[in-house]
Design a protein around this motif. Structure first.
Motif, PDB file in Angstrom:
ATOM      1  N   SER A   1       0.846  -1.195   0.000  1.00  0.00           N
ATOM      2  CA  SER A   1       0.000   0.000   0.000  1.00  0.00           C
ATOM      3  C   SER A   1       0.879   1.243   0.000  1.00  0.00           C
ATOM      4  O   SER A   1       2.070   1.175   0.287  1.00  0.00           O
ATOM      5  CB  SER A   1      -0.943   0.001   1.205  1.00  0.00           C
ATOM      6  OG  SER A   1      -0.208   0.021   2.410  1.00  0.00           O
ATOM      7  N   ILE A   2       0.257   2.380  -0.325  1.00  0.00           N
ATOM      8  CA  ILE A   2       0.987   3.646  -0.428  1.00  0.00           C
ATOM      9  C   ILE A   2       0.036   4.784  -0.065  1.00  0.00           C
ATOM     10  O   ILE A   2      -1.180   4.674  -0.277  1.00  0.00           O
ATOM     11  CB  ILE A   2       1.581   3.821  -1.850  1.00  0.00           C
ATOM     12  CG1 ILE A   2       2.572   4.987  -1.889  1.00  0.00           C
ATOM     13  CG2 ILE A   2       0.486   3.945  -2.897  1.00  0.00           C
ATOM     14  CD1 ILE A   2       3.490   4.947  -3.104  1.00  0.00           C
ATOM     15  N   HIS A   3       0.573   5.854   0.497  1.00  0.00           N
ATOM     16  CA  HIS A   3      -0.259   7.019   0.822  1.00  0.00           C
ATOM     17  C   HIS A   3      -0.281   7.962  -0.376  1.00  0.00           C
ATOM     18  O   HIS A   3       0.742   8.183  -1.028  1.00  0.00           O
ATOM     19  CB  HIS A   3       0.301   7.777   2.033  1.00  0.00           C
ATOM     20  CG  HIS A   3       0.393   6.953   3.277  1.00  0.00           C
ATOM     21  ND1 HIS A   3      -0.708   6.403   3.888  1.00  0.00           N
ATOM     22  CD2 HIS A   3       1.465   6.579   4.016  1.00  0.00           C
ATOM     23  CE1 HIS A   3      -0.318   5.731   4.966  1.00  0.00           C
ATOM     24  NE2 HIS A   3       1.004   5.824   5.050  1.00  0.00           N
ATOM     25  N   VAL A   4      -1.445   8.553  -0.645  1.00  0.00           N
ATOM     26  CA  VAL A   4      -1.600   9.549  -1.704  1.00  0.00           C
ATOM     27  C   VAL A   4      -2.295  10.763  -1.092  1.00  0.00           C
ATOM     28  O   VAL A   4      -3.150  10.610  -0.211  1.00  0.00           O
ATOM     29  CB  VAL A   4      -2.368   8.972  -2.928  1.00  0.00           C
ATOM     30  CG1 VAL A   4      -3.763   8.511  -2.543  1.00  0.00           C
ATOM     31  CG2 VAL A   4      -2.407   9.959  -4.068  1.00  0.00           C
ATOM     32  N   TYR A   5      -1.926  11.968  -1.565  1.00  0.00           N
ATOM     33  CA  TYR A   5      -2.379  13.214  -0.929  1.00  0.00           C
ATOM     34  C   TYR A   5      -2.983  14.189  -1.929  1.00  0.00           C
ATOM     35  O   TYR A   5      -2.642  14.180  -3.106  1.00  0.00           O
ATOM     36  CB  TYR A   5      -1.186  13.904  -0.238  1.00  0.00           C
ATOM     37  CG  TYR A   5      -0.487  13.028   0.757  1.00  0.00           C
ATOM     38  CD1 TYR A   5      -0.913  12.971   2.075  1.00  0.00           C
ATOM     39  CD2 TYR A   5       0.592  12.235   0.371  1.00  0.00           C
ATOM     40  CE1 TYR A   5      -0.274  12.151   2.988  1.00  0.00           C
ATOM     41  CE2 TYR A   5       1.230  11.404   1.284  1.00  0.00           C
ATOM     42  CZ  TYR A   5       0.797  11.369   2.592  1.00  0.00           C
ATOM     43  OH  TYR A   5       1.422  10.550   3.490  1.00  0.00           O
ATOM     44  N   ASN A   6      -3.812  15.083  -1.402  1.00  0.00           N
ATOM     45  CA  ASN A   6      -4.350  16.179  -2.226  1.00  0.00           C
ATOM     46  C   ASN A   6      -3.600  17.483  -1.970  1.00  0.00           C
ATOM     47  O   ASN A   6      -4.097  18.551  -2.292  1.00  0.00           O
ATOM     48  CB  ASN A   6      -5.858  16.369  -1.978  1.00  0.00           C
ATOM     49  CG  ASN A   6      -6.184  16.954  -0.621  1.00  0.00           C
ATOM     50  OD1 ASN A   6      -5.299  17.246   0.185  1.00  0.00           O
ATOM     51  ND2 ASN A   6      -7.462  17.128  -0.339  1.00  0.00           N
ATOM     52  N   ASP A   7      -2.387  17.414  -1.428  1.00  0.00           N
ATOM     53  CA  ASP A   7      -1.616  18.597  -1.041  1.00  0.00           C
ATOM     54  C   ASP A   7      -1.206  19.523  -2.189  1.00  0.00           C
ATOM     55  O   ASP A   7      -1.214  20.743  -2.009  1.00  0.00           O
ATOM     56  CB  ASP A   7      -0.367  18.192  -0.265  1.00  0.00           C
ATOM     57  CG  ASP A   7      -0.698  17.537   1.071  1.00  0.00           C
ATOM     58  OD1 ASP A   7      -1.861  17.623   1.508  1.00  0.00           O
ATOM     59  OD2 ASP A   7       0.206  16.935   1.671  1.00  0.00           O
ATOM     60  N   PRO A   8      -0.798  19.017  -3.352  1.00  0.00           N
ATOM     61  CA  PRO A   8      -0.357  19.935  -4.412  1.00  0.00           C
ATOM     62  C   PRO A   8      -1.473  20.906  -4.826  1.00  0.00           C
ATOM     63  O   PRO A   8      -2.668  20.564  -4.790  1.00  0.00           O
ATOM     64  CB  PRO A   8       0.003  18.999  -5.567  1.00  0.00           C
ATOM     65  CG  PRO A   8       0.333  17.700  -4.903  1.00  0.00           C
ATOM     66  CD  PRO A   8      -0.605  17.611  -3.745  1.00  0.00           C
ATOM     67  N   ALA A   9      -1.083  22.098  -5.222  1.00  0.00           N
ATOM     68  CA  ALA A   9      -2.054  23.135  -5.594  1.00  0.00           C
ATOM     69  C   ALA A   9      -2.933  22.721  -6.766  1.00  0.00           C
ATOM     70  O   ALA A   9      -4.074  23.163  -6.873  1.00  0.00           O
ATOM     71  CB  ALA A   9      -1.316  24.434  -5.922  1.00  0.00           C
ATOM     72  N   SER A  10      -2.423  21.857  -7.645  1.00  0.00           N
ATOM     73  CA  SER A  10      -3.218  21.447  -8.808  1.00  0.00           C
ATOM     74  C   SER A  10      -4.309  20.441  -8.451  1.00  0.00           C
ATOM     75  O   SER A  10      -5.190  20.178  -9.260  1.00  0.00           O
ATOM     76  CB  SER A  10      -2.306  20.844  -9.886  1.00  0.00           C
ATOM     77  OG  SER A  10      -1.748  19.621  -9.428  1.00  0.00           O
ATOM     78  N   ILE A  11      -4.272  19.879  -7.244  1.00  0.00           N
ATOM     79  CA  ILE A  11      -5.216  18.832  -6.849  1.00  0.00           C
ATOM     80  C   ILE A  11      -6.277  19.401  -5.907  1.00  0.00           C
ATOM     81  O   ILE A  11      -5.966  19.910  -4.843  1.00  0.00           O
ATOM     82  CB  ILE A  11      -4.483  17.650  -6.167  1.00  0.00           C
ATOM     83  CG1 ILE A  11      -3.415  17.064  -7.085  1.00  0.00           C
ATOM     84  CG2 ILE A  11      -5.482  16.588  -5.728  1.00  0.00           C
ATOM     85  CD1 ILE A  11      -3.924  16.491  -8.386  1.00  0.00           C
ATOM     86  N   LYS A  12      -7.532  19.265  -6.315  1.00  0.00           N
ATOM     87  CA  LYS A  12      -8.662  19.699  -5.492  1.00  0.00           C
ATOM     88  C   LYS A  12      -9.078  18.598  -4.530  1.00  0.00           C
ATOM     89  O   LYS A  12      -9.465  18.861  -3.398  1.00  0.00           O
ATOM     90  CB  LYS A  12      -9.834  20.078  -6.396  1.00  0.00           C
ATOM     91  CG  LYS A  12     -11.044  20.584  -5.679  1.00  0.00           C
ATOM     92  CD  LYS A  12     -12.119  21.002  -6.670  1.00  0.00           C
ATOM     93  CE  LYS A  12     -13.374  21.450  -5.971  1.00  0.00           C
ATOM     94  NZ  LYS A  12     -14.432  21.775  -6.937  1.00  0.00           N
ATOM     95  N   GLY A  13      -9.011  17.340  -4.987  1.00  0.00           N
ATOM     96  CA  GLY A  13      -9.408  16.234  -4.127  1.00  0.00           C
ATOM     97  C   GLY A  13      -8.883  14.911  -4.621  1.00  0.00           C
ATOM     98  O   GLY A  13      -8.521  14.756  -5.788  1.00  0.00           O
ATOM     99  N   VAL A  14      -8.860  13.933  -3.696  1.00  0.00           N
ATOM    100  CA  VAL A  14      -8.428  12.580  -4.011  1.00  0.00           C
ATOM    101  C   VAL A  14      -9.398  11.611  -3.338  1.00  0.00           C
ATOM    102  O   VAL A  14      -9.807  11.819  -2.198  1.00  0.00           O
ATOM    103  CB  VAL A  14      -6.963  12.342  -3.567  1.00  0.00           C
ATOM    104  CG1 VAL A  14      -6.779  12.522  -2.083  1.00  0.00           C
ATOM    105  CG2 VAL A  14      -6.472  10.993  -4.014  1.00  0.00           C
ATOM    106  N   ALA A  15      -9.802  10.568  -4.076  1.00  0.00           N
ATOM    107  CA  ALA A  15     -10.758   9.596  -3.555  1.00  0.00           C
ATOM    108  C   ALA A  15     -10.300   8.187  -3.884  1.00  0.00           C
ATOM    109  O   ALA A  15      -9.697   7.947  -4.931  1.00  0.00           O
ATOM    110  CB  ALA A  15     -12.137   9.842  -4.159  1.00  0.00           C
ATOM    111  N   LEU A  16     -10.615   7.271  -2.998  1.00  0.00           N
ATOM    112  CA  LEU A  16     -10.309   5.868  -3.215  1.00  0.00           C
ATOM    113  C   LEU A  16     -11.550   5.202  -3.802  1.00  0.00           C
ATOM    114  O   LEU A  16     -12.655   5.339  -3.278  1.00  0.00           O
ATOM    115  CB  LEU A  16      -9.919   5.208  -1.889  1.00  0.00           C
ATOM    116  CG  LEU A  16      -9.454   3.769  -1.917  1.00  0.00           C
ATOM    117  CD1 LEU A  16      -8.240   3.606  -2.831  1.00  0.00           C
ATOM    118  CD2 LEU A  16      -9.119   3.301  -0.512  1.00  0.00           C
TER     119      LEU A  16
END
Length: 182
Positions: free
Chosen positions: A92-107
């Motif tokens: 498994s790996i962690h993924v983030y919405n931190d970068p300015a280009s990313i509004k959201g992240v969903a599994l």
């Protein structure tokens, strides 16, 4: 078009600074002349693709997530997604919405292939991070309202019997805000 405009301006500046230096040899026109040559070279010099980026609308990439602050860019312009990843395990790996280009992240749960996603907006984008496993799909929404789906293919972790930290994934970017990946 942009290359032609920059080229025209650089040549004009080169001629202007050259004439100025010819009529009045001094430090300022010499520097301007050299900078104009640099602008021409930068404008027409062949560009290498970035090591941590891909501009295709779909593809497969492998990268070392322990470098570049775990960032890997897919797409460009309004279809740009700067993904951000960090170590969790070799499965498994962690993924983030931190970068300015990313509004959201969903599994995405219960979907085995990107082309089975019918509505990317229907997933839960409420958390800053998600932890997908090999075989899982993550959906990103960027700051322009476009969606990308990323399927995790392989995770390597150098603290768990692998020699490197590496993530392999497949992705599809939907243009024009489309939410259906079918």
């Amino acid at each position: 078009m942009q290359t032609k405009v920059v080229g025209f301006c650089s040549v004009s500046a080169l001629v202007g600074f050259g004439a100025w230096f010819y009529n009045e040899p001094s430090f300022e026109p010499a520097i301007g002349f050299i900078v104009s040559i640099g602008a021409l070279a930068a404008n027409y010099w062949p560009k290498k693709p970035e090591k941590h980026a891909s501009n295709r609308l779909k593809g497969r990439n492998t990268f070392d997530y322990s470098n570049n602050n775990g960032r890997f860019v897919i797409g460009s312009n309004e279809l740009l997604f700067e993904t951000a990843w960090s170590k969790a395990s070799d499965e498994s790996i962690h993924v983030y919405n931190d970068p300015a280009s990313i509004k959201g992240v969903a599994l995405v749960k219960g979907v085995s292939a990107i082309n089975l996603i019918s509505n990317a907006k229907s997933y839960d984008f409420s958390s800053r991070s998600r932890t997908p496993q090999e075989g899982d799909i993550v959906v990103f929404e960027n700051s322009y309202g476009n969606f990308a789906a990323v399927k995790i293919i392989d995770i390597k972790d150098n603290t768990r019997n692998d020699s490197i930290d590496e993530l392999t994934f497949e992705y599809v970017i939907n243009p024009d805000g489309h939410t259906n990946f079918r």
